[in-house]
Design a protein around this motif. Structure first.
Motif, PDB file in Angstrom:
ATOM      1  N   THR A  45      53.669 -79.342  23.230  1.00 18.03           N
ATOM      2  CA  THR A  45      52.269 -79.741  23.201  1.00 18.03           C
ATOM      3  C   THR A  45      52.077 -81.057  23.927  1.00 18.03           C
ATOM      4  O   THR A  45      52.802 -82.027  23.711  1.00 18.03           O
ATOM      5  CB  THR A  45      51.784 -79.884  21.749  1.00 18.03           C
ATOM      6  OG1 THR A  45      52.091 -78.697  21.029  1.00 18.03           O
ATOM      7  CG2 THR A  45      50.277 -80.116  21.717  1.00 18.03           C
ATOM      8  N   ALA A  46      51.066 -81.102  24.807  1.00 19.39           N
ATOM      9  CA  ALA A  46      50.815 -82.288  25.626  1.00 19.39           C
ATOM     10  C   ALA A  46      50.241 -83.423  24.788  1.00 19.39           C
ATOM     11  O   ALA A  46      49.533 -83.203  23.802  1.00 19.39           O
ATOM     12  CB  ALA A  46      49.862 -81.942  26.764  1.00 19.39           C
ATOM     13  N   ILE A  47      50.549 -84.653  25.205  1.00 21.69           N
ATOM     14  CA  ILE A  47      50.080 -85.858  24.514  1.00 21.69           C
ATOM     15  C   ILE A  47      49.347 -86.765  25.493  1.00 21.69           C
ATOM     16  O   ILE A  47      49.853 -87.058  26.578  1.00 21.69           O
ATOM     17  CB  ILE A  47      51.251 -86.643  23.893  1.00 21.69           C
ATOM     18  CG1 ILE A  47      52.028 -85.789  22.888  1.00 21.69           C
ATOM     19  CG2 ILE A  47      50.750 -87.922  23.223  1.00 21.69           C
ATOM     20  CD1 ILE A  47      53.256 -86.484  22.321  1.00 21.69           C
ATOM     21  N   SER A  48      48.165 -87.219  25.095  1.00 21.04           N
ATOM     22  CA  SER A  48      47.452 -88.288  25.804  1.00 21.04           C
ATOM     23  C   SER A  48      47.698 -89.595  25.066  1.00 21.04           C
ATOM     24  O   SER A  48      47.478 -89.676  23.855  1.00 21.04           O
ATOM     25  CB  SER A  48      45.944 -88.013  25.839  1.00 21.04           C
ATOM     26  OG  SER A  48      45.627 -86.901  26.632  1.00 21.04           O
ATOM     27  N   CYS A  49      48.159 -90.613  25.784  1.00 23.05           N
ATOM     28  CA  CYS A  49      48.399 -91.927  25.201  1.00 23.05           C
ATOM     29  C   CYS A  49      47.229 -92.846  25.518  1.00 23.05           C
ATOM     30  O   CYS A  49      46.843 -92.989  26.689  1.00 23.05           O
ATOM     31  CB  CYS A  49      49.691 -92.513  25.753  1.00 23.05           C
ATOM     32  SG  CYS A  49      50.072 -94.177  25.164  1.00 23.05           S
ATOM     33  N   ILE A  50      46.661 -93.460  24.492  1.00 26.38           N
ATOM     34  CA  ILE A  50      45.503 -94.344  24.661  1.00 26.38           C
ATOM     35  C   ILE A  50      45.895 -95.753  24.229  1.00 26.38           C
ATOM     36  O   ILE A  50      46.397 -95.958  23.119  1.00 26.38           O
ATOM     37  CB  ILE A  50      44.306 -93.847  23.838  1.00 26.38           C
ATOM     38  CG1 ILE A  50      43.942 -92.420  24.250  1.00 26.38           C
ATOM     39  CG2 ILE A  50      43.101 -94.777  24.000  1.00 26.38           C
ATOM     40  CD1 ILE A  50      43.017 -91.723  23.280  1.00 26.38           C
TER      41      ILE A  50
END
Length: 230
Positions: free
Chosen positions: A2-7
C-alpha cells in the motif's frame, strides 16, 4: 504494498529541515513527500525548494499567512494521493531512513491501523505509560480522517493530534507504538529562547485543551493504551 504519502508541516525550521528531508526523500516506502511551508519567515521554503529540486516525488506547498500546524496538515492531507498517510514533524533530530521504515511497518503489515512514534526525549511520563498521545509522527489510513476532515479548518492551531485520537478511538483502530531510539524533538525554548518557548508551549496546551477538555484527555490516553497491540 500500500502506497504512503508523507506530509511534513514546517514553520521556521531552516536549521533542521534538511536532515529530515534526507531521511524521507527517495525513501522506498514512500510514494510521495509533501512539505507544507506554513508561512515561514526564516527562508525555510526557499531552502526546501533548493533541496528537493532534483528529488523525485517530493514537492513543496507554500502557505501565506501562517495557518498553524492543523491548517498546514489539512492542506497537505487534501493534496496527498496515497491511501496511507505518514505525518512527520519538520524539526526532528536524529531521524534516519530506518526510523521511517519502522514507523510504516506495523500498518503496512496489517498489525495495526495506526502507528505512533515514541521519541527518546518524549516527556518521561509518556515513556512510563508507553505512549505519546500528542506525537506528531504517525502512519494511518486516510480513511480514518475522512469523517473528521471537514472539521480540521475549524480546529485550534495545535488541536490536530487529539482530534485524530478521538477519530481513531471512535473507529476502534489498533495502535502500534514505535520506539524511535536516537530521535529527538528540540524543545521550543531551544528554538525560540526560554520565555518565547514557554509562551508557545502554553499556547499549544491551550489549543489541545480547547479541542479535547483535560478530563477527556485522561480518558483518551487510557483508551489509546488499551488499543495498543505491542
Amino acid at each position: 504494498m500500500t502506497a504512503i504519502s508523507c506530509i511534513i508541516p514546517v514553520h521556521n525550521e531552516a536549521p533542521r529541515i534538511a536532515a529530515v528531508l534526507a531521511a524521507v526523500a527517495g525513501h522506498p516506502d514512500l510514494e510521495e513527500v509533501i512539505v507544507v511551508d506554513d508561512g515561514s519567515t526564516d527562508g525555510t521554503g526557499d531552502l526546501v525548494a533548493e533541496l528537493i529540486a532534483s528529488a523525485a516525488n517530493t514537492r513543496l506547498i507554500r502557505l501565506h499567512p501562517n495557518r498553524g500546524k492543523t491548517g498546514a496538515l489539512s492542506v497537505g492531507i487534501s493534496e496527498a494521493s496515497a491511501p496511507l498517510l505518514m505525518l512527520i514533524d519538520g524539526d526532528l533530530l536524529g531521524l534516519t531512513a530506518d526510523h521511517v521504515a519502522a514507523l510504516a511497518a506495523p500498518v503496512r503489515a496489517g498489525l495495526a491501523e495506526m502507528s505512533i512514534s515514541l521519541r527518546d526525549n518524549a516527556p518521561r511520563p509518556w515513556h512510563w505509560i508507553g505512549l505519546d498521545y500528542i506525537s506528531g509522527e504517525r502512519v494511518l489510513p486516510r480513511a480514518v480522517l475522512q469523517e473528521g476532515i471537514a472539521a480540521l479548518d475549524a480546529l485550534p492551531r495545535f488541536g490536530f493530534e487529539v482530534h485524530l485520537n478521538s477519530l481513531a478511538l471512535r473507529q476502534g483502530v489498533r495502535i502500534s507504538v514505535v520506539r524511535w531510539r536516537g530521535v529527538r524533538s528540540p524543545l521550543k525554548g531551544a528554538k525560540m529562547g526560554r520565555w518565547r518557548g514557554i509562551k508557545a508551549d502554553l499556547r499549544m496546551m491551550g489549543d489541545i485543551f480547547r479541542t479535547v477538555p483535560p478530563h477527556r484527555i485522561v480518558a483518551q490516553i487510557a483508551r489509546m493504551r488499551a488499543r495498543r497491540v505491542h
